[in-house]
Scaffold this active site. Structure first.
Site, PDB file in Angstrom:
ATOM      1  N   ASP A   1       0.873  -1.166   0.000  1.00 58.75           N
ATOM      2  CA  ASP A   1       0.000   0.000   0.000  1.00 58.75           C
ATOM      3  C   ASP A   1       0.919   1.228   0.000  1.00 58.75           C
ATOM      4  O   ASP A   1       2.111   1.138   0.346  1.00 58.75           O
ATOM      5  CB  ASP A   1      -0.884  -0.033   1.260  1.00 58.75           C
ATOM      6  CG  ASP A   1      -1.727   1.213   1.384  1.00 58.75           C
ATOM      7  OD1 ASP A   1      -2.379   1.592   0.389  1.00 58.75           O
ATOM      8  OD2 ASP A   1      -1.721   1.828   2.472  1.00 58.75           O
TER       9      ASP A   1
ATOM     10  N   GLY B   1      -7.972   3.867   3.370  1.00 61.57           N
ATOM     11  CA  GLY B   1      -7.679   2.739   2.483  1.00 61.57           C
ATOM     12  C   GLY B   1      -8.693   2.530   1.366  1.00 61.57           C
ATOM     13  O   GLY B   1      -8.439   1.772   0.441  1.00 61.57           O
TER      14      GLY B   1
ATOM     15  N   SER C   1      -5.619   5.245  -4.028  1.00 61.86           N
ATOM     16  CA  SER C   1      -5.505   6.666  -4.376  1.00 61.86           C
ATOM     17  C   SER C   1      -5.284   6.889  -5.865  1.00 61.86           C
ATOM     18  O   SER C   1      -4.401   6.280  -6.477  1.00 61.86           O
ATOM     19  CB  SER C   1      -4.353   7.303  -3.601  1.00 61.86           C
ATOM     20  OG  SER C   1      -4.175   8.634  -4.037  1.00 61.86           O
TER      21      SER C   1
ATOM     22  N   ASN D   1      -4.052   9.539  -6.808  1.00 56.13           N
ATOM     23  CA  ASN D   1      -2.866  10.405  -6.818  1.00 56.13           C
ATOM     24  C   ASN D   1      -1.565   9.605  -6.675  1.00 56.13           C
ATOM     25  O   ASN D   1      -0.497  10.186  -6.453  1.00 56.13           O
ATOM     26  CB  ASN D   1      -2.965  11.435  -5.681  1.00 56.13           C
ATOM     27  CG  ASN D   1      -4.098  12.429  -5.917  1.00 56.13           C
ATOM     28  OD1 ASN D   1      -4.079  13.169  -6.890  1.00 56.13           O
ATOM     29  ND2 ASN D   1      -5.111  12.426  -5.058  1.00 56.13           N
TER      30      ASN D   1
ATOM     31  N   ASP E   1      -0.125   5.085   0.921  1.00 56.69           N
ATOM     32  CA  ASP E   1      -0.328   6.099   1.957  1.00 56.69           C
ATOM     33  C   ASP E   1      -0.263   5.463   3.350  1.00 56.69           C
ATOM     34  O   ASP E   1      -1.101   4.645   3.709  1.00 56.69           O
ATOM     35  CB  ASP E   1      -1.697   6.772   1.760  1.00 56.69           C
ATOM     36  CG  ASP E   1      -1.822   7.413   0.377  1.00 56.69           C
ATOM     37  OD1 ASP E   1      -0.967   8.232   0.034  1.00 56.69           O
ATOM     38  OD2 ASP E   1      -2.782   7.068  -0.353  1.00 56.69           O
TER      39      ASP E   1
ATOM     40  N   ASP F   1      -1.443  -0.461   6.144  1.00 56.29           N
ATOM     41  CA  ASP F   1      -1.651   0.240   7.417  1.00 56.29           C
ATOM     42  C   ASP F   1      -3.137   0.449   7.700  1.00 56.29           C
ATOM     43  O   ASP F   1      -3.496   0.846   8.804  1.00 56.29           O
ATOM     44  CB  ASP F   1      -0.969   1.611   7.406  1.00 56.29           C
ATOM     45  CG  ASP F   1      -1.653   2.570   6.455  1.00 56.29           C
ATOM     46  OD1 ASP F   1      -1.960   2.149   5.306  1.00 56.29           O
ATOM     47  OD2 ASP F   1      -1.914   3.719   6.838  1.00 56.29           O
TER      48      ASP F   1
HETATM   49  O1  LIG Z   1      -8.508  10.645  -3.021  1.00 50.00           O
HETATM   50  P1  LIG Z   1      -7.442   9.744  -3.510  1.00 50.00           P
HETATM   51  O2  LIG Z   1      -6.086  10.373  -3.601  1.00 50.00           O
HETATM   52  O3  LIG Z   1      -7.839   9.064  -4.790  1.00 50.00           O
HETATM   53  O4  LIG Z   1      -7.254   8.628  -2.418  1.00 50.00           O
HETATM   54  C1  LIG Z   1      -8.262   7.721  -2.005  1.00 50.00           C
HETATM   55  C2  LIG Z   1      -7.826   7.061  -0.706  1.00 50.00           C
HETATM   56  O5  LIG Z   1      -6.565   6.443  -0.917  1.00 50.00           O
HETATM   57  C3  LIG Z   1      -6.061   5.726   0.186  1.00 50.00           C
HETATM   58  O6  LIG Z   1      -4.791   5.240  -0.124  1.00 50.00           O
HETATM   59  C4  LIG Z   1      -5.980   6.583   1.427  1.00 50.00           C
HETATM   60  O7  LIG Z   1      -5.700   5.729   2.502  1.00 50.00           O
HETATM   61  C5  LIG Z   1      -7.285   7.311   1.676  1.00 50.00           C
HETATM   62  O8  LIG Z   1      -7.151   8.214   2.723  1.00 50.00           O
HETATM   63  C6  LIG Z   1      -7.711   8.049   0.435  1.00 50.00           C
HETATM   64  O9  LIG Z   1      -8.905   8.695   0.695  1.00 50.00           O
END
Ligand SMILES: O=P(O)(O)OC[C@H]1O[C@@H](O)[C@H](O)[C@@H](O)[C@@H]1O
Length: 277
Positions: free
Chosen positions: A44, A94, A172, A174, A46, A230
């Site tokens: 993972d 997550g 995510s 991002n 974040d 995590d």
């Molecule tokens: O909004 P993003 O960047 O697409 O991420 C989605 C989720 O991604 C996860 O990895 C994080 O633990 C979350 O907190 C987050 O909300």
């Protein structure tokens, strides 16, 4: 399994290892603190590789508190702030962005229309709130930068040198930006992320789909892969996908919950695994 440092002599194929907060049994023969037979590491992002779980939690709080203030004023009910620890861990951490919005709102008895992916941040829809949160998280990432956990960088390097295959599996959207700005992209062979979830129509964590998709890309069975997570939703995904090992990474003092949700082993930092290797 117990909190023991005894070395059992009755079975020479097993040893006791003490890692951070937990003492667990492990089979001899694995490398880098992993169980025997593990050939692939599914990380993972974040909270495991980068210190961005807290950045996400703060962005969620900014967005939800603003929404809840308006919502409670409109409904004539008291405002109760978003708890960036307990509510974030239970309903948001997550999961893909839209699931986080939906699941938290449901916990407060609130339901909004989904809307569309390109809804403006002001829209009172699941996607609108998700986009508002994304603006907040991107602003924070670009202004404050991203901190890499040094133990994780060392672990990635050691895994590469040991010939273990490596993927990042994150909800995510991002992910690529974070891997690029931190320089971690060079250690990662495959990425399954929030963008993949959308384009391939995968279910997000706690469903095992994203981890299974990564294992498939390496052409291996889940039993040959270790999941590093995590988030409670993440260790649940590792457990329900029957992965060879689920390693919980406890950055916030939730070792017990990580175990009950499916972690075989809990460490405070990936460097703890190197210390045992
Ligand atoms: O909004 P993003 O960047 O697409 O991420 C989605 C989720 O991604 C996860 O990895 C994080 O633990 C979350 O907190 C987050 O909300």
């Amino acid at each position: 399994m117990g909190f023991s440092t005894r070395i059992p002599v009755e079975n020479p194929q097993r040893r006791w290892i003490s890692i951070g907060v937990e003492v667990r049994e492990s089979r001899v023969g694995g490398m880098l603190g992993l169980a025997a037979g593990i050939r692939v590491c599914l990380f993972d992002l974040d909270g495991v590789l980068t210190d961005t779980a807290a950045v996400h939690a703060a962005a969620w709080k900014e967005m939800f508190d603003e929404f809840l203030r308006d919502y409670s004023a409109a409904q004539g009910i008291p405002f109760r702030a978003f708890d960036a620890r307990a509510e974030y861990d239970a309903y948001v951490d997550g999961k893909p962005r839209a699931d986080g919005v939906r699941d938290f709102l449901a916990s407060r008895g609130i339901s909004l229309p989904d809307g569309n992916a390109d809804d403006p941040p002001a829209a009172q829809t699941v996607n609108g709130l998700g986009n508002r949160k994304n603006e907040a998280v991107q602003r924070r990432i670009r202004t404050d930068g991203v901190r890499v956990f040094e133990g994780s960088r060392k672990y990635l390097q050691a895994a590469e040198q040991a010939g273990l295959r490596r993927a990042v599996v994150s909800s995510s959207a991002n992910t690529r930006e974070v891997l690029d700005v931190t320089g971690l992209a060079q250690y990662v062979e495959q990425i399954v992320d929030g963008v993949t979830i959308r384009t391939e129509g995968l279910r997000g964590k706690p469903a095992p789909d994203t981890f299974l998709a990564a294992a498939k890309r390496f052409g291996i069975e889940p039993s040959a892969a270790a999941v590093f997570e995590d988030a409670l939703a993440g260790v649940s995904a590792g457990r329900s996908g029957h992965f060879g090992q689920v390693i919980g990474v406890d950055r916030v003092g939730q070792a017990g919950e990580l175990k009950t949700h499916g972690a075989d082993l809990v460490v405070r930092d990936l460097a703890d695994l190197l210390a045992e290797a």
